[in-house]
Each structure stands twice: as C-alpha cells, then as structure tokens.
Scaffold this motif. Structure first.
Motif, PDB file in Angstrom:
ATOM      1  N   ILE A  57     -40.922-146.613 -21.155  1.00  0.00           N
ATOM      2  CA  ILE A  57     -40.052-145.934 -21.938  1.00  0.00           C
ATOM      3  C   ILE A  57     -38.825-146.638 -22.111  1.00  0.00           C
ATOM      4  CG2 ILE A  57     -38.728-143.632 -22.053  1.00  0.00           C
ATOM      5  CD1 ILE A  57     -40.856-142.510 -20.564  1.00  0.00           C
TER       6      ILE A  57
ATOM      7  N   LEU B 224     -54.684-140.723 -32.031  1.00  0.00           N
ATOM      8  CA  LEU B 224     -54.785-140.306 -33.418  1.00  0.00           C
ATOM      9  C   LEU B 224     -54.369-139.040 -33.571  1.00  0.00           C
ATOM     10  CD1 LEU B 224     -55.952-141.216 -36.187  1.00  0.00           C
ATOM     11  CD2 LEU B 224     -58.293-140.326 -35.337  1.00  0.00           C
TER      12      LEU B 224
ATOM     13  N   ARG C  78     -36.976-146.281 -29.786  1.00  0.00           N
ATOM     14  CA  ARG C  78     -37.941-145.331 -30.167  1.00  0.00           C
ATOM     15  C   ARG C  78     -38.109-145.321 -31.715  1.00  0.00           C
ATOM     16  NH1 ARG C  78     -33.321-142.000 -28.582  1.00  0.00           N
ATOM     17  NH2 ARG C  78     -33.220-140.470 -29.946  1.00  0.00           N
ATOM     18  N   ASN C  79     -39.149-144.962 -32.313  1.00  0.00           N
ATOM     19  CA  ASN C  79     -39.733-144.445 -33.442  1.00  0.00           C
ATOM     20  C   ASN C  79     -39.367-145.959 -34.317  1.00  0.00           C
ATOM     21  OD1 ASN C  79     -40.207-141.938 -33.459  1.00  0.00           O
ATOM     22  ND2 ASN C  79     -38.474-141.260 -33.443  1.00  0.00           N
TER      23      ASN C  79
ATOM     24  N   PRO D  42     -51.843-135.510 -21.820  1.00  0.00           N
ATOM     25  CA  PRO D  42     -50.971-136.285 -23.007  1.00  0.00           C
ATOM     26  C   PRO D  42     -50.601-137.760 -22.517  1.00  0.00           C
ATOM     27  CG  PRO D  42     -50.353-134.179 -22.984  1.00  0.00           C
ATOM     28  CD  PRO D  42     -51.328-134.281 -21.844  1.00  0.00           C
ATOM     29  N   ASP D  43     -50.645-137.823 -21.115  1.00  0.00           N
ATOM     30  CA  ASP D  43     -49.938-138.953 -20.754  1.00  0.00           C
ATOM     31  C   ASP D  43     -51.009-140.100 -20.185  1.00  0.00           C
ATOM     32  OD1 ASP D  43     -50.535-136.901 -18.939  1.00  0.00           O
ATOM     33  OD2 ASP D  43     -49.311-137.658 -17.350  1.00  0.00           O
TER      34      ASP D  43
ATOM     35  N   VAL E  88     -51.101-143.918 -37.253  1.00  0.00           N
ATOM     36  CA  VAL E  88     -52.417-143.365 -37.588  1.00  0.00           C
ATOM     37  C   VAL E  88     -53.415-144.434 -37.606  1.00  0.00           C
ATOM     38  CG1 VAL E  88     -53.549-141.726 -38.824  1.00  0.00           C
ATOM     39  CG2 VAL E  88     -50.885-141.438 -38.495  1.00  0.00           C
TER      40      VAL E  88
ATOM     41  N   ARG F  15     -42.311-146.244 -26.605  1.00  0.00           N
ATOM     42  CA  ARG F  15     -43.462-147.164 -25.942  1.00  0.00           C
ATOM     43  C   ARG F  15     -44.253-147.902 -27.053  1.00  0.00           C
ATOM     44  NH1 ARG F  15     -45.705-141.657 -22.834  1.00  0.00           N
ATOM     45  NH2 ARG F  15     -45.280-140.832 -24.873  1.00  0.00           N
TER      46      ARG F  15
ATOM     47  N   TYR G 241     -44.890-142.455 -40.277  1.00  0.00           N
ATOM     48  CA  TYR G 241     -45.173-143.719 -39.414  1.00  0.00           C
ATOM     49  C   TYR G 241     -46.662-143.688 -39.748  1.00  0.00           C
ATOM     50  CZ  TYR G 241     -40.747-142.285 -37.453  1.00  0.00           C
ATOM     51  OH  TYR G 241     -39.501-141.718 -37.142  1.00  0.00           O
TER      52      TYR G 241
ATOM     53  N   VAL H 174     -36.053-145.425 -24.647  1.00  0.00           N
ATOM     54  CA  VAL H 174     -35.483-144.563 -25.605  1.00  0.00           C
ATOM     55  C   VAL H 174     -34.714-145.194 -26.583  1.00  0.00           C
ATOM     56  CG1 VAL H 174     -35.856-142.391 -24.360  1.00  0.00           C
ATOM     57  CG2 VAL H 174     -33.736-143.658 -23.810  1.00  0.00           C
TER      58      VAL H 174
ATOM     59  N   GLN I 161     -42.229-141.908 -30.211  1.00  0.00           N
ATOM     60  CA  GLN I 161     -41.037-141.196 -30.041  1.00  0.00           C
ATOM     61  C   GLN I 161     -40.480-141.150 -28.527  1.00  0.00           C
ATOM     62  OE1 GLN I 161     -44.080-139.837 -29.672  1.00  0.00           O
ATOM     63  NE2 GLN I 161     -44.244-138.422 -28.167  1.00  0.00           N
ATOM     64  N   LEU I 162     -40.893-141.956 -27.703  1.00  0.00           N
ATOM     65  CA  LEU I 162     -40.169-142.207 -26.326  1.00  0.00           C
ATOM     66  C   LEU I 162     -39.901-143.686 -26.296  1.00  0.00           C
ATOM     67  CD1 LEU I 162     -41.825-139.872 -23.703  1.00  0.00           C
ATOM     68  CD2 LEU I 162     -39.950-139.528 -24.969  1.00  0.00           C
TER      69      LEU I 162
END
Lengths: 335, 289, 567
Positions: free
Chosen positions: B45, B244, B50-51, B235-236, B258, B67, B254, B47, B64-65
């Motif tokens: 991570i 996806l 991010r994004n 999720p992890d 996708v 990664r 973003y 931060v 968002q984190l």
C-alpha cells in the motif's frame, strides 16, 4: 413413445425426491442465520425469540416432511383452487418465506412475468441471432466472417454481465440518455405507447443476456453444421448436382439442427430461473433476484422451493430434449 | 509416439490453433514469470500514490489504496488461471473416469448414467452458492484463508461441470469397445485395465481435449461471476473477475482499471477457444484438408 | 428522455403542474429507490431498516425524532414530561393524549384502544416481535377515554420514551390486526403486506422484495398534504445503480443509503441532476480488542475471562494500537462525505458527545513506539515483532467481508507493523459473522480473535441501553450461548456503578454527564478504538423539494412535506 414418456416421468419422481432431500439437508447444514440482517440494536434474546417463531426449533426430518407436504400437496391444491374456484386448500398452511412471511409461491408467480419478459426475450433474440451466424461461419469456414464471428462470440462469452451491464448503462443511459437503466416492474402494457415503453426498458438487459446466449448457441450451431457438412449424404447430394441452397437448407440444416434443438431445450429451465447478475444490475427483480436475495438473507423456505422448481424444470427439459431428438431423428427408436 | 508428433505438426499448421496456443503460452508465461520482471508486490500500500493514471512507475496506474494495478493483474491471473486449470482437471478426470467406466462395464452403465442424470438435474448455481456458504469456513480452517477458498471454488466448479464430458466419453467408449482392434486385444488376453489405458483412452482423447478447452474458459468465467456475487475469493485476494467487478464503478474515471482485467479474461478465453477448435479439427481426420 | 421530466411534462399538459403547491395530490408521483428492497411492511416482524422505512410512510408513532434528534409530537398532542405533569412524579407511568379527530386511512377513528392493542400485539407470546425491547418494563396500559393512553411501568423509568416513539414502534390498527396476535402474526400475509395506517400515504400494492406503490391517504389529518398523489418505492439492485438513477439519469427522485466510494459520488453529482445529502448519527465503525485469550488450546474456555489475554490486558499496548491509526485517512479513503473522524463511542447527539478524547485524531507512530518501549515490549529476537516474557505481539484481526473493511484491514495491518505488531487478517461472510448460531466459531460474539471491526449504534437518541452493553453481566460466555453485547469482555466495578446510576437518573443534564463519563472511561481504557462516525448519505433530484434527511428516525419521516419544484 407414449409408454417411454410415462416411464421417464415415473423415473423422475424418485430422482426429484432425492434431489429435494439433498438440497434440504445441504441448506440445513449451511451456517447462515436468518437473523444476521437484523440490526445489532435488536438484542440477542429478542432474535432468539424471532428464530423460535420461524419454527427453527424443530428437528430436521419434521421440517423436511412439512415442507414436502406443503410443496407437493398443499401448493397444487392452491393452484387448483385458483384455477377452478374450489376451496381445497382452505385453512392449510402454505410454504411461508422467512423474509416477508408471505407464501413463497405467490412471490414466484408475481415474478414470473418480468422474468419471462426479459430472460425469455433475450433467449429468443440470442437464438435468432446465433443460428445464422453459426450456419454461415461453418459454411464459409476460415473465412473473414467466420474469424470475426468466432472472435465476437468468444469475447461476448468471456465478458461477464456484471461488466457489460454497467458498460451499456454508461453508454445508453448516462451518456446518451436514450434508455432507462432501472426496470419498472409495475409497468402495464395496455396499448401501443405503453408497449414501446416496455420495449425500451427491456432493451439493455436483453442486450446483455442475448450476448451470452448468442455466444454459446452459435458455437454449437457452427460445430453441428461442420459435422454434417462432412457427412457422406452431403457429398452424395452435391454429386447428384443439387443446388447449393438445397444442399444447405435441406440436407445439412435438418441434421445439424438435431443437436442444437436439444441444447436449446436444455437451456429452457435457465429462462425460468432468471439471470441472477443481470437482474441485479437492472433491478429487474425476477426469480434470479429472489433466489440470491433469499440465499443472502438465509431464507431457507424460499431457497428450497425455488431450487426444487428448477430441478423439476430441468428434469422436464431433459425429457423434452430426448423426445425432440427422437422426433427429429427417425433413426432413434424408444422402446 | 509418432501419433503425438503428427498431431503437434497438424496443430502447428492450423492457423487458429497455432495463434491460440502461442497466445495462451504467452499469457501463462507472463502471469507466472511476470513477477520476476515486475518487482512491485500486489499488496503493498502506498496511500500517497493512490488513484494514479498510467505512468512510468505504474504502467497501468494504481488503485484506491495506491497498489500497483499491473502487479495486481499479474497476481489475479495466477489465481484465475490456477482456478481454471485445476477445476478443469477435476471435471475432466471425473468425467473421463465415469464415462469410460460406464461405457466399458455394462453393469456400471445404468447406475453411473443415473448419477450423471441426477447431477444434470441438480440446479447448479444455487448448489454452487450453497456449497460455498457451507464449506467456506471449515476449509479455510484446514487450508488457510486463501487455500480454503481456492479448494472450495475449484471443487465446486469441478464437481458441477464433469457431466458433459462423461456423456461424450461414454458414447465414444461404447462405439470403440466393438471395434476390431479392441476385440483383438481382448482376444489376446489383455485385461480390462490394460484395454482401457492402452486402447480406449488414447482414442477418446479428442473429445476430452475439446471439452478441456471449453472447461477452462467456463471455469474462469464462473469464478468471476462468483466473485461479483461476493461468494468467491475475498476482496484481499484479487482474481481477474474480482478486479473487473471492483473496477466497474470506476468505468468512467479510470478505464484502464477495467480494460486490464477485462482484456486478460477475453484473451485467455479466446486463445483457449481457438486452441480447442484447432485440436478438434486436427484430431478429426475427416475435416483435415 | 428522462422519465421524471416526462412525468412533469405530462402533468403540465394536464394543467396540474402549475397548480399551487399547497393542495393534496397535485404533484403527481414521486419515485424512490431503495437498493435493499423492503420485504414486509409490518415493522414488528422485521428489524431491517429498509422495512421500517417503507412502513413509516403508512404507520406512525405517537412521537418521533426530527432531523436534529429532538423528539416531536406526531400522533400525540404533546410530549409528556414531568413539567407538564404527563409523566408521574415517581416516574412509574406516562400518559399520552392523541390528537383530536385522527382517522385511519379507511376512515375509522384512531382510539386509545389501538395504542393499547399495539402493545398487546408486540408482547403476545410466540409472535417473535422484533421490537419487544421497546415495550420492556410495561406492566399495563390504561385507556381512561378514547384519546388518553396511560402506560404503567414496573418501576421508575427515567427515560419512558421507548414505546410508541420512533419508526420502530408505530401504532397498528386494532380492527385490522385483532386476529393476528402471537403465533398467528406471521400468517397474516394480507395484513402484513398492507397495514392500514394514519400516514400521508396508504399502500396500493406491495410486492415483497420488489416494489411498493402508495396513494395519498384521503383521510390524512392535514387536508393540504401530501403534495404527491402517488409514491413508487422501488427496491433492488445495488448502491451504484441507485446513485446513478437519481444523479446521472434522472429516472428516480430519491435514492437511499448510498454507500459508495467518495470519488464515485463526486463524479455522479457532477452530472448536475441532483445532489448528495448527508447527515450524522451515532453509528461508529470501531475496532474491539479482546481482553481474554482466544487461543484454541483453552477449548471451552476460549475467549472467556478464565484466561486473560497475554498482551492486550496491558493498557500501553492498547493505547499504542490506537495511536498508530491514521483516522482522517481512513475516513477520506473509505467514506468521504459519509464519514467523519471520531474519538468517541457515543459521538452524537450533541449533549452526549465528549471532547475529552480528541487526541486520537492524530496518528503518532513515534509515541506509540515509545509507549511500547517504556512498557518493556521490545523486539528481543529481531524478527520485527515486539515481545516480552515469551509473548509476541502477534494478532488475528477479523471482520466481515466487505470491500471497505478489507481496505481498512490492509491499511491498519501496515500501520501496526510500523510499531512492531504483526497482524494476520481474516474476513468472514457477514451472514455468519453477524449471525448468532452458537455452533459457528466465527460469530463476532464468540470473538475467537484478538481484534475485530464492525459498526454499531443505538436506536433513537438515548444511549442508556447502549452504554449498558459494557456491564460485566453482558459478557458473552458459553453459559449464555454467547449471547451478550460486551464484546471486549470488559469488567469494571466503577463502570457498572455508572450504568446503575444512569438507570436511576431522570434529569437530562445529569444523564448526559453520566453518558460522557462512561464514554470517556471506555475510550481511555482503549478497549474500543472508534475509527469513523459513519453518516447516512442519500441523494435527491433537483426537482424534489422538502427533503430533510433524518438519521434518528425514518428517512421518509416527513414525506408528507415533499413536493415537486417548478422548473
């Protein structure tokens, strides 16, 4: 043929009983709790009382027996009452959902129209697109059309509806503003105008679902036509000098359709079962949404009932497929 | 085995099969060897980063984190392909075993086909969902959180998709059993196991390979649907399907998040389908050109 | 063409759109989207928020909370208090007086018998009433006349506003539900699907888990309301679809509870069709630390007070764990406008919110490290994990499966690793984690882990019952089938004394003081680490007026005042 059908139907009864028992026991072992969705502010002892009121205290075999009686005895009576205005089922307890406490079958019946409208249309549209694509791909094997067709259908198969759904919504509802993104189940078709409204709200979910159907059926169709193109009777027909259209239309198609019709019949139960993911994305709230909602809420009576109906439909579809096979292919005899 | 060599030669000459094979090999290599070339870990991570959009440090951007998306797509591929391959292996193994036994031993035919019918009549998706709910936690206790859910998803998909293979193999076995070379081998005193492994199995290889390709594709797609419904990997542990479905809400902002997993799934299914088509053509002498 | 505009156009064509706002049923239809669909319209048979809110359009209580958390009379004439004499001096009874001339939507009068019956309905044995807690301690309800209701309690009740207050305990019609008490309650499908109420709308059609349509109640007490003739409450889909339908495509007027990533909401709002609205209540996402040892070798005594936790019993460790967390970043990443940093387990209403613990808002890794050093927790074997006397700071941190929670877990694991604490993460399906199957090892109550994360709040505005959760006798144990709300297994005589004192105190100021003291005790012990005060985020279309987002009661509490804006 009739005795064959009757024998098959008789054989289906023990199969269905075994299936219903397996499903019941499996669900009973599952660790979910129908009270898990109740907020934490409701104290545990109140939840315990609520669970008691659902009849969860009773033993498994008693609950199974009750359910079986309700499913195979009481519910048909309700249906007869409804059709002929009799009152056979009066005062008898029906299968009640743990979520809404209403009869499960009533909700199933309530949701059939939107399920059939959307999933049924998509199935039909998918087949109608798939058959020509499959035939032409096989006939012009390795041509550009075949390559493109394979490419598009495979990508269509690989793209899950949870992706294509939001994608078409983004394009047609958000950006262009042409079509609604939420399906209105209260809409009634009464005249031409309301019919077009119904059509418009069906376009997107049907598009997403038909893509999947097209992808699968066209692959089957292509394979079947390829198979029959290589058969001796096709060579004979061509050698006789029959025009290509007649060869393709009569000799190839008639034989190629046999396996495809079976595949189509086997896919029918899925139409009644709805489409879990697509229904969720467009809020169609058909039977698929009812099932996944019940699974999430731990509403076992609903899950039992719907899975059992699926099982019945699957058994019937299998029988239908076999009968169609025999009808289309006179070489097969049922004794 | 000259038969195998000639099969490979025929496959290599089939354009679709060659393309599919090369593409699939490339995807496998990228996913398993990729981490050697791309050192960023999928779960680190950052931060502050991010994004991010695509750039030099992160060719596919970050989530968002913070990664790295590329690292996550590679890791997701390892998971998705492992699930696909393992589930396919189970389905094929089970389907072949049951199909050959049913076709070979007259006494087993009835019960085994009844079993196949029973499985065909079971509503699969609900059953799959129930199996996941049922065994998720006990298996997680034995194999660890990732291993448990892996065994479960693979087992669930494998156990619910062997029936078509079994039916096809049974049909072919029934036909082969009466062929001269099998009768000759039987007359020469070959036992049932020998007959099955040496004479029947090599000759039903073609339908098995074709259903292998289909099975792999189906398993990958099924896993992604389970992930979307929240019943697959947590999720992890990002699989392609999970990446996806998580990225779908960012479709407008973003698109690269996708496109990456979407393209990966499509290319894999596409390559495997081409390979399967090629195999079928190459193994079917009538269609050879 | 957007559906809502289409509708306005149609109405304008009929000459209705231009009519004055102050007439009943002149604004056409309002379309509301609840992505969790209502299952039943009887709030006594379901605890779910979606069901309570869908029912609140029809069924009303005697008093409810407005958007500031203040109690306002609804079907009652006024709020009974000690001052106006409606609450008895000895606090053992309270008397409510119904408004004059109230009618049910079927035209029959509302009487005190209906109120009394509602209590009988919920407390009838075998009915599984979800709101029975609201009627706790009531021994009798008298109806001296058709408009007066006197509620008697088994002892002094300093806060008597639980029964018949708020969306959880509205009044049912006696005539409709008379045959539906006790075990027959769930079988009354027709009644449960279409209760007769006093609210601004009456149920026209209800399809469980799909859609509810309501029409304006012809007998509603205010002749000018509601402005809308019909309400369509659609359920299903997910939060993304709901937000999109209001903010990006304009198909719906109102979307409930949009738990979406902050940047997604921002982008949707920028389409310009509606706005995102938010408000804050008492829902706090928190980490609970286990004061007892969850190690499997303790068998039946796992996570019981028989075995104290090897390191979480040390306050220095607990404080260090709290200091290492960057709460503002968690809020920004996970909740955006729907969250704010909190250092309290009771963050609202205002008078209960303490400001004594605000230091937690700043992450301080250095101080956390210093605290651990000072307490003797050092990395003696150089494996990156601090230890002392053979106990290493290795934790199992569990929560329910949910994308935001897994992001939080990953971040917190990273921060804790910076202070020499190793964390193993685990997530459990919500239906198992929040279920209370005593056979499952994975419920949040059994707590077979060192730390766990979830959110909780209290009903209404009074935290008395909520703060009593950390009383010693609320500890979940095998003896009580793990039913209990004291998840950290905290037990302190001083805290118990505060709980008992609050139970006996009637004065609001004094109650607030006690509540703050209890909150501060829990916070300064660091057994609960509050992370985020989670608000409610909804969205309404620009053309919808009169919305006042309320977290203390139903979001649809003032739907009688909603109207269509011109233009």
């Amino acid at each position: 043929m009739l005795s064959y059908t009757i024998r098959r139907l008789a054989l289906a009864i023990p199969t269905l009983l075994v299936i219903s028992l397996i499903i019941f026991l499996l669900l009973d072992l599952a660790p979910g709790d129908p009270m898990a969705q109740v907020p934490l502010t409701v104290p545990p002892e109140v939840k315990a009382q609520m669970r008691e009121a659902l009849g969860l205290g009773e033993q498994v075999h008693i609950r199974y027996w009750k359910w079986l009686v309700q499913m195979t005895w009481v519910e048909p009576q309700v249906l007869i009452d409804h059709l002929f205005g009799t009152s056979l089922s009066e005062g008898k307890l029906r299968i009640l959902s743990w979520q809404h406490r209403g009869p499960v079958m009533d909700v199933v019946v309530q949701r059939l129209p939107q399920t059939l409208w959307v999933v049924g249309t998509a199935y039909l549209v998918g087949i109608l697109i798939a058959l020509p694509i499959g035939i032409w791909s096989a006939y012009r094997r390795a041509s550009l059309f075949d390559q493109a067709g394979t490419f598009v259908t495979v990508v269509g198969y690989a793209m899950p509806p949870f992706f294509t759904g939001p994608l078409v919504i983004f394009i047609f509802s958000v950006q262009l503003g042409w079509l609604p993104s939420i399906y209105d189940t209260t809409h009634r078709v009464t005249d031409w105008n309301s019919f077009t409204v119904q059509l418009r709200q069906m376009v997107l979910p049907v598009m997403v679902l038909a893509l999947q159907t097209t992808a699968q059926i066209s692959r089957y169709m292509r394979a079947a036509v390829l198979d029959s193109l290589g058969q001796d009777y096709v060579r004979t027909a061509r050698a006789k000098g029959l025009p290509e259209a007649a060869v393709l239309g009569v000799h190839v198609l008639r034989n190629a359709l046999i396996p495809v019709v079976t595949v189509i019949a086997l896919g029918l139960p899925a139409v009644f079962g709805g489409a879990i993911i697509t229904e969720q994305i467009f809020s169609v709230n058909g039977i698929g949404a009812q099932l996944i909602g019940a699974i999430r809420a731990g509403d076992l009576p609903t899950v039992h009932t719907i899975t059992f109906i699926f099982a019945v439909l699957i058994v019937l579809a299998n029988l239908l497929a076999d009968l169609l096979y025999g009808w289309l292919d006179p070489r097969i005899r049922y004794e | 085995m000259s038969e195998r060599a000639s099969l490979l030669r025929r496959l290599a000459r089939h354009p679709g099969a060659a393309t599919g094979g090369v593409l699939f090999a490339a995807i496998l290599a990228a996913v398993w060897l990729g981490p050697l070339l791309w050192p960023l870990a999928p779960d680190v991570i950052d931060v502050r980063a991010r994004n991010l959009g695509p750039g030099l440090a992160h060719p596919l951007g970050t989530d968002q984190l913070g990664r790295d998306t590329l690292a996550r797509v590679l890791a997701g591929g390892r998971l998705s392909l492992s699930v696909g391959l393992a589930a396919m292996a189970i389905a094929l193994g089970l389907g072949t075993l049951i199909g050959v036994c049913a076709g070979f031993f007259r006494r087993l035919d009835g019960p085994l086909m009844r079993l196949t019918d029973l499985f065909l009549a079971l509503p699969l998706l609900p059953l799959l969902l129930v199996m996941l709910l049922l065994f998720r936690d006990s298996l997680a206790g034995i194999f660890g959180p990732e291993g448990g859910i892996f065994v479960l998803v693979v087992g669930a998909i494998g156990l619910t998709s062997w029936m078509p293979t079994a039916r096809i193999v049974r049909g072919d076995t029934l036909a082969l059993k009466e062929r001269e070379f099998v009768l000759a081998a039987r007359a020469a005193g070959t036992g049932p196991i020998g007959l099955m492994t040496r004479h029947i199995l090599p000759n039903v290889l073609s339908p098995i390979l074709v259903s292998a390709a289909l099975g792999l594709a189906t398993a990958i797609v099924t896993e992604s649907a389970l992930s979307f419904l929240g019943l697959g990997f947590p999720p992890d542990f990002p699989s392609w399907g999970r990446l996806l479905s998580d990225a779908t809400i960012y479709l407008a902002d973003y698109p690269e998040r996708v496109i990456a997993p979407g393209l990966a799934i499509s290319l894999t299914v596409l390559s495997v389908t081409y390979l399967g088509d090629g195999l079928r053509d190459a193994l079917d002498p009538r269609l050879g050109r | 063409m957007h559906i809502s505009r289409y509708l306005i156009g149609a109405l304008a064509a009929l000459g209705l759109g231009q009519a004055a706002l102050a007439d009943r049923g002149t604004d056409g239809q309002v379309n509301i989207l609840y992505w969790q669909a209502p299952s039943i319209l009887n709030p006594y048979l379901s605890g779910g928020t979606k069901d309570l809110e869908a029912a609140s359009v029809v069924l009303e209580p005697l008093a409810r909370y407005d958007e500031t958390g203040t109690m306002v009379p609804w079907l009652a004439e006024r709020i009974p208090t000690l001052e106006n004499g409606d609450v008895a001096e000895d606090l053992t009874s309270i008397s409510w007086r119904l408004r004059n001339g109230l009618l049910w939507s079927d035209g029959t009068p509302v009487t005190s018998r209906d109120v009394q019956f509602t209590w009988e309905y919920c407390t009838a044995p075998g009915g599984g009433c979800a709101q029975i807690e609201k009627y706790g301690g009531i021994t009798a309800i008298d109806t001296p006349d058709a408009r007066t209701v006197v509620v008697h309690f088994d002892g002094p009740k300093p806060f008597p506003y639980t029964a018949f207050v708020g969306a959880q305990s509205p009044i049912l019609q006696h005539a409709q539900f008379a045959d539906c008490t006790g075990p027959r309650a769930p079988e009354c499908t027709a009644e449960n699907f279409a209760p007769i109420g006093t609210g601004p709308f009456a149920v026209e059609e209800f399809r469980p888990n799909d859609v509810v349509t309501y029409t304006a109640n012809p007998n509603y007490r205010d002749p000018d309301k509601p402005a809308f003739a019909r309400v369509l409450l659609k359920g299903g889909g997910d939060a993304t679809a709901a937000g999109r339908a209001v903010l990006e495509t304009g198909e719906f007027d109102y979307a409930w509870n949009l738990q979406l990533a902050p940047d997604v909401l921002d982008r949707m709002e920028s389409a310009g069709l509606g706005q995102v609205i938010s408000t804050f209540g008492a829902l706090v996402e928190r980490i609970v630390l286990n004061l007892t040892d969850p190690a499997p070798e303790h068998g039946n005594e796992r996570s019981t007070r028989a075995h104290p936790h090897p390191f979480l019993t040390d306050p220095a460790v607990r404080e260090a764990l709290s200091l290492a967390i960057d709460r503002p970043l968690l809020v920004e990443l996970g909740y955006g406008p729907a969250g704010r940093v909190t250092c309290n387990i009771v963050p609202a209403p205002e008078i209960y919110a303490s400001d004594a613990n605000d230091a937690c808002k700043l992450q301080d890794i250095a101080r956390a490290n210093a605290l651990l050093d000072a307490a003797g927790w050092v990395d003696s074997d150089a494996d990156g994990v601090r230890d002392k006397d053979g106990a290493a700071l290795r934790m199992l941190f569990q929560t329910s499966t949910n994308a935001v929670r897994q992001d939080f877990q990953a971040l917190i694991k990273q921060w804790w690793s910076e202070i020499g604490v190793a964390t193993e993460l685990r997530n459990i399906d919500a239906s198992v984690f929040f279920g209370s199957d005593p056979g499952s090892p994975d419920t949040f109550q059994k707590f077979f882990a060192d730390a766990e994360m979830f959110a909780n709040n209290f009903d209404g505005t009074d935290p008395e019952a909520y703060l009593a959760n950390w009383h010693c006798d609320q500890i979940p144990t095998p003896e009580n089938q793990w039913q209990g709300s004291n998840i950290p297994r905290y037990c302190s005589g001083a805290y118990n004394a505060l709980v008992d004192q609050m139970r006996r105190t009637g004065d609001l100021e004094k109650r607030a003081e006690l509540a703050r003291a209890m909150n501060d005790t829990l916070m300064q012990e660091f057994i609960l680490l509050p992370l985020v005060d989670r608000g409610r985020v909804s969205a309404n279309a620009n053309s919808l007026g009169g919305v006042r987002l309320n977290i203390w009661d139903s979001e649809l509490w003032n739907i009688a005042d909603w109207y269509r804006k011109d233009g």
